[in-house]
Design a protein around this motif. Structure first.
Motif, PDB file in Angstrom:
ATOM      1  N   CYS A 153     102.359   0.680 -56.097  1.00 25.84           N
ATOM      2  CA  CYS A 153     103.488   0.907 -57.008  1.00 25.84           C
ATOM      3  C   CYS A 153     104.613  -0.070 -56.725  1.00 25.84           C
ATOM      4  N   THR A 154     104.695  -0.563 -55.489  1.00 26.98           N
ATOM      5  CA  THR A 154     105.597  -1.680 -55.218  1.00 26.98           C
ATOM      6  C   THR A 154     104.749  -2.929 -55.090  1.00 26.98           C
ATOM      7  N   CYS A 158     102.926  -1.985 -51.312  1.00 26.25           N
ATOM      8  CA  CYS A 158     102.635  -0.745 -50.608  1.00 26.25           C
ATOM      9  C   CYS A 158     101.148  -0.473 -50.810  1.00 26.25           C
ATOM     10  N   LYS A 168      99.561   1.939 -52.238  1.00 21.74           N
ATOM     11  CA  LYS A 168      99.157   2.418 -53.552  1.00 21.74           C
ATOM     12  C   LYS A 168      99.375   1.383 -54.647  1.00 21.74           C
ATOM     13  N   CYS A 173     106.188   5.946 -53.261  1.00 18.67           N
ATOM     14  CA  CYS A 173     105.161   6.714 -52.534  1.00 18.67           C
ATOM     15  C   CYS A 173     105.465   6.869 -51.047  1.00 18.67           C
ATOM     16  N   CYS A 178     107.990   2.215 -49.344  1.00 22.48           N
ATOM     17  CA  CYS A 178     108.036   2.171 -50.795  1.00 22.48           C
ATOM     18  C   CYS A 178     108.917   3.314 -51.301  1.00 22.48           C
TER      19      CYS A 178
HETATM   20 ZN   LIG Z   1     104.280   2.803 -53.355  1.00 21.63          ZN
END
Ligand SMILES: [Zn+2]
Length: 70
Positions: free
Chosen positions: A61-62, A57, A59, A38, A35
């Motif tokens: 975020c992607t 990902c 977390k 992150c 990612c």
């Molecule tokens: Zn990420």
């Protein structure tokens, strides 16, 4: 001048679209990608009951939704 702004927006949208397509291609080819935000490994989430598959990902975020052909 608003025309110029418009073309910049278009260019950015197109860039991120092509970037996403490149990411999808690589992940589907079995390559390991991180990612950009992150740096966690991107994983392919197989098609769920609603017929959507994702590349995420850890977390989140992607989060790229894939078009899945049935
Ligand atoms: Zn990420």
């Amino acid at each position: 001048m608003s025309k110029l702004d418009f073309s910049v927006v278009n260019k950015e949208t197109s860039n991120s679209f092509h970037k996403q397509k490149a990411v999808i291609k690589k992940v589907l080819a079995g390559k390991t990608l991180a990612c950009e935000i992150c740096q966690q490994v991107l994983v392919l989430v197989p098609k769920n009951q609603e017929g959507h598959a994702y590349i995420n990902c850890q977390k989140g975020c992607t989060n790229i939704e894939l078009e899945v052909e049935n």
